[in-house]
Scaffold this motif. Structure first.
Motif: not given
Ligand SMILES: Nc1ncnc2c1ncn2[C@@H]1O[C@H](COP(=O)(O)OP(=O)(O)O)[C@@H](O)[C@H]1O
Ligand SMILES: [Mg+2]
Lengths: 810, 236
Positions: B27, B47, B53
């Motif tokens: 991530a 996105s 994260t």
């Molecule tokens: N708890 C988690 N377990 C597995 N994958 C995660 C988790 N949280 C986020 N991801 C993955 O990490 C990546 C970044 O997610 P995120 O930070 O939510 O993106 P954004 O907020 O920029 O849309 C994505 O591919 C997401 O699927």
């Protein structure tokens, strides 16, 4: 058909997917339904099913009644009058006389004492019993001299006579005399008023007995003619006895004969208050179980609102959804019902094994108590109704809701779910309140039992063997013979290695014999009938008191000086001393007792002893020397240094050296005799402990279920709180305090209800007030602790919420 | 509350890998970042690029798989759970896209929460809650429940809750994502106000218009910082 199959398969899958829910629901149902069914099966067998005789509603027992003094006795008081009534009445198809007897059976093995009865010739016919071998008594066989015939019970025939097929016509020796066996009745035949009877001979009344108008030695029952009511029979009896009263004013003044339903007479003797208490308590347990099931179903339906909204959005009709839920619920209740049946069956057998042998014969349908399927269906039905109402209602509501709204609602609380959360909290509070009532009631009963067991009996029952026997009057018809027998046996027992001290008495505590006499201070005018005092009467050897370790309070114990040559002496217990000479010294005073108005000098006062039950109650107890008042019934007590059970054989041998044909009723430790007599209380107490634990367990499951659900509903909220800086400990405190709040509402309501309800237990409580403070404080504290433990697991789950996860998946 | 150039946040080589069912999701990769007191920084990107994260790690809701992170000069890796809880409570204010107000609590009680968890006295709580709600213009809605407010109003309450405890930094994850443009602008206006008064703000958004409200914008792509723009440049 296909959709049903589909529904079923899906239902099984849903139950398997949620094993914790399924296990808790099935267990709750099994315990609630099983316990109820088991108890109700007994209630049904003892109190509801008719007696096991054809047209048993027409069977009545006769009771003697004194119109002026008001007493009623379950036996006859005037043989001649009863025989007159038998001849003159038009109400009865049959009338039957009977008395319970212990027969001395000799030959064909060691001498044995067999319970049975002497009965009129038509006893078996009136009760509709058919022999499995031979015949029942013939009309003239209850005439004196003709009556050398006997009928065996199946148990005795299969036991002592090894089921010998040619038993009919054989001679057996009863009380030293030869009787011819004419029939064997099946083991299923029972007459609860007589106990476990296994041998019957005709009630052969002598002409002298038949003419006796002021005495009687037997009881009687009758079968009403079809269409005649008990009231009509009683009116006829009043008329006949009215005539007898004018004819024989001296003996029959005020005397009449009442009739009472045999069914109710039997039922009254079967521990009705205890049984009803058990029933009320299991009923409450069933309610608790139902609240639990309702709660579980409600939680489940709430958890699936969204699933149903989606299904609705995909076009499932309301009917289809309801059928799906219904299938699942029925499946769950089917499993619960099956488990409940097994649990109930096991319960019936378990309770049966708890019932002590000596009272089994007095219980109607003993050995024929089966799982009551009507009750099973009834309890299952109630639980099902709860489950369906609470399980289906929210689902219907969800189907009615705007699908889109429910879907969008996500985890924030819809008004419907908030309402159901409130309903669940009310349910669990009610459940806890019920559980507290049950727990308080059972604790009171158990506490009372423990106190009665632990209060001193007035002697030391440990390391004491008791041998009981009854000498046959035919063989021992003189006082000297009786005296010699007991003295010789005592001498031989004294010589037994291991015997520390020995004694003999006409009856011993918790033994099979007992005698009561009328008592009054000598020289006083005869008291009015309603002021007469009666006392328990024991003729005892001098060493009896030291062997029993009964304490002397005043004066001296009976000793060898109180023998044949000297004037009669007596000892009294403290109750007599306090009641008759409250402020004076009774030692040296004269007392007179019994029909002969025998006068004795009081030489000492001993402490009260428990004779018949562990609950201490005031009883007047009178002791006289066995030498001066020899007895045919005897209890020998042998105190040993250590474990006394090893002495049994030696004790029997000591008796049989003196008379090798003398049957011995029992040789048992006194502690066993006590345990056997107290077994009824012990059964009830065990049940109470079980129900109390069950109520607490179900209550704990209830709180656990609600709190687990609350936490799972609040994961998101807890996540927010943790993101804002709530520490895990703060989260735990929050969950636990919410659980405890629910519990304390329930506990408070429960305590108030218990205060009102426990008054109903008063008659069953001994030395424990119905509002016993220790119980009323202890149970709530205990329950709060249990509630705390039940909240702990969900609280821990709340504590472990990862705010990140909670906030991501909303 | 005008601040000097003191560094509030420093990240070096921060990396975040999620392991789920044998799949590794990288991530975040090699994040180097420095935020000074009083700065208003926005994180932009498509996105799934790792914005949330990164914000979770910045806000101590999550920990990096690798790399170093200092908050207010303190290495975060060494903190115990209770210390992290304490810092979240006292030094970080969260604003979420979904508002995340607690439905069973009133506006007042929601705003009060962070103070409750740090044991502030009732009188002080009352005063601070009142002040915070006045700053967001919601002081007249104390006794309302969140469900009785519009989305924009709810988010303003959430902002009040984030700043009631005087945190060192406000973390906002797409605060306008659930709002229409009018309400969205009002909330952005509010954040800009707070920044003018000295607040340090770190905001995630994928809306270019709102990103421009910040002094600095970090552009994330596939977990890496690919570009950083400054207000001056954009404005030019
Ligand atoms: N708890 C988690 N377990 C597995 N994958 C995660 C988790 N949280 C986020 N991801 C993955 O990490 C990546 C970044 O997610 P995120 O930070 O939510 O993106 P954004 O907020 O920029 O849309 C994505 O591919 C997401 O699927
Ligand atoms: Mg995101």
């Amino acid at each position: 058909m296909q959709t049903l199959w589909q529904d079923l398969r899906y239902g099984v899958r849903m139950l398997a997917k949620n094993p914790a829910f399924t296990a808790v629901a099935v267990l709750t149902l099994a315990l609630g339904i099983g316990a109820n069914t088991a108890i109700f099966s007994y209630l049904d067998a003892w109190l509801i099913k008719p007696l096991p005789y054809p047209n048993s509603n027409r069977l009545v027992i006769f009771e003697s009644h004194d119109k002026k003094k008001g007493w009623t006795r379950e036996y006859l008081t005037s043989t001649a009058s009863f025989l007159d009534f038998q001849k003159q009445n038009n109400s009865f198809e049959q009338t039957v006389g009977w008395r319970g007897t212990n027969f001395n059976l000799t030959g064909d093995g060691p001498p044995a004492l067999v319970e049975g009865g002497e009965v009129s010739w038509n006893f078996f016919d009136t009760l509709g019993a058919n022999p499995i071998l031979g015949r029942t008594f013939a009309p003239d066989e209850d005439r004196p001299g003709r009556g050398r015939v006997a009928i065996l019970g199946e148990g005795l025939w299969r036991g002592r006579y090894a089921g010998e097929p040619n038993i009919i016509g054989r001679n057996i020796t009863i009380g030293g005399e030869a009787y011819t066996v004419i029939g064997v009745v099946p083991g299923t035949f029972q007459f609860p008023l007589m106990g476990i009877a296994n041998l019957w001979t005709p009630l052969a009344l002598t002409d002298k007995e038949r003419a006796d108008r002021s005495n009687s030695t037997f009881s009687a029952f009758g079968r009403l003619k079809a269409g005649v009511t008990a009231e009509q029979a009683e009116a006829e009896s009043a008329a006949i006895f009215g005539q007898l009263e004018t004819q024989f004013p001296q003996t029959n003044e005020n005397l009449t004969l009442l009739v009472d339903s045999m069914t109710w007479t039997v039922r009254r003797k079967e521990g009705v208050p205890e049984l009803l208490t058990c029933f009320v308590i299991v009923g409450l347990v069933l309610l608790i179980a139902c609240a639990n099931v309702a709660n579980l179903m409600l939680a489940r339906a709430m958890g699936r609102m969204k699933e149903f909204a989606v299904r609705g959005a995909l076009g499932a009709t309301k009917r289809r959804l309801a059928r799906q839920l219904l299938t699942e619920s029925l499946l769950l209740f089917f499993f619960g019902g099956v488990a409940g049946t097994f649990f109930g069956l096991w319960g019936v057998r378990l309770i049966e094994s708890w019932i002590p042998g000596h009272i089994r014969g007095y219980l109607v349908n003993y050995g024929h108590v089966d799982l009551d399927f009507a009750t099973l269906a009834f309890t299952l039905g109630i639980a099902l109704l709860c489950g369906l109402v609470f399980g289906l209602a929210p689902a219907f509501e969800s189907a009615r809701l705007d699908v889109n709204h429910t879907l969008k609602e996500a985890s924030s609380q819809a008004s419907g779910s908030r309402r159901s959360a409130r309903l669940r909290q009310i349910l669990v509070s009610a459940e806890i309140a019920l559980a507290v009532v049950v727990l308080i009631a059972t604790t009171l009963l158990v506490k009372s039992f423990i106190i009665s067991v632990h209060s001193s009996p007035g002697y030391n029952p440990a390391n004491l063997m008791v041998a009981q026997l009854a000498l046959p009057k035919t063989k021992y018809n003189q006082d000297a013979q009786l005296r010699n027998f007991s003295e010789e046996v005592l001498m031989r027992m004294q010589a037994l290695p291991g015997a520390v001290s020995v004694g003999a008495a006409s009856n011993v505590p918790f033994g099979g014999f007992g005698q009561w006499v009328e008592l009054q201070a000598a020289g006083k005018p005869s008291p009015r009938p309603d002021e007469r005092l009666y006392a328990h009467f024991t003729a005892a050897s001098p060493q009896y008191f030291s062997a029993m370790q009964i304490k002397l309070v005043k004066g001296r114990l009976l000793n060898s000086g109180d023998g044949l040559g000297s004037s009669p002496s007596a000892m009294i217990n403290q109750t007599i001393a306090q009641q008759m000479w409250p402020n004076e010294d009774p030692v040296g005073r004269q007392i007179q007792f019994g029909e002969q108005h025998t006068v004795c000098t009081i030489v000492g006062v001993v402490n009260d002893v428990k004779m018949h039950e562990l609950r201490p109650r005031l009883e007047r107890q009178l002791y006289v020397p066995l030498t001066q008042f020899p007895s045919a019934t005897l209890g020998f007590v042998v105190r040993t240094a250590g474990d006394s059970t090893a002495m049994a054989t030696a004790i029997r041998d000591a008796i049989w050296t003196v008379d090798r044909d003398q049957p011995i009723s029992s040789v048992e430790p006194l502690e066993t005799l006590i345990a056997v007599v107290d077994a009824g209380n012990r059964v009830v107490t065990k049940l109470m402990v079980f129900f109390g634990a069950l109520a607490m367990f179900l209550g704990a499951i209830g709180i656990y279920g609600v709190m687990a659900h609350v936490v799972s509903q609040r994961i998101h909220e807890i996540g927010i709180r943790m993101a804002l800086g709530a520490s895990p400990a703060q989260v735990m405190r929050m969950v636990i305090s919410q659980g405890l709040k629910l519990a304390s509402i329930g506990i408070a309501v429960g305590v108030l209800c218990a205060l009102a309800a426990s008054r109903g237990l008063e008659t069953m409580l001994y030395q424990v007030a119905p509002s016993d403070p220790a119980t009323f404080l202890g149970v709530p504290v205990l329950f709060a602790a249990v509630a705390l433990a039940a909240c702990y697991i969900p609280a821990q789950r709340g504590m472990r919420v990862d705010p990140l996860v909670a906030l991501r998946y909303e | 509350m005008v601040e000097t150039n003191g560094t509030l946040i420093k990240m070096e080589g921060v990396k975040k890998v999620f392991y789920t069912d044998e799949v590794e999701t990288h991530a975040l990769e090699e994040i180097h970042l420095e935020i000074k007191r009083g700065q208003y920084i926005s994180i932009a990107g498509p996105s799934g690029c790792g914005k949330s994260t990164l914000l979770s790690i910045l806000g101590l809701l999550d920990s990096p798989t690798d790399g170093n992170y200092w908050l207010n000069g303190q290495p975060v890796a060494k903190l115990t759970i209770s210390e992290r809880t304490r810092i979240r409570n006292r030094e970080i204010g969260f604003i979420f896209q979904a508002f995340n107000l607690i439905g069973d609590l009133t506006v007042y009680e929601n705003v009060e929460l962070p103070l409750t968890y740090r044991g502030t006295s009732a009188a002080e709580r009352k005063q601070k809650v009142q002040q915070a709600l006045e700053r967001v213009g919601m002081a007249h809605r104390l006794r309302h429940y969140p469900s009785q407010l519009s989305g924009g109003q709810q988010q303003r309450v959430a902002v009040a809750r984030a700043l009631v405890g005087d945190p060192l930094i406000l973390m906002a994850d797409e605060p306008t994502g659930n709002l229409d443009s009018k309400n969205g602008e009002a909330v952005m206006e509010l954040l800009r106000d707070l920044h003018r008064n000295g607040a340090t703000i770190c905001m995630v958004t994928h809306d270019q218009r709102y990103a421009n409200f910040a002094e600095r914008t970090i552009h994330l792509f596939d977990g890496r910082i690919v570009e950083e723009t400054r207000e001056a440049e954009v404005g030019a």
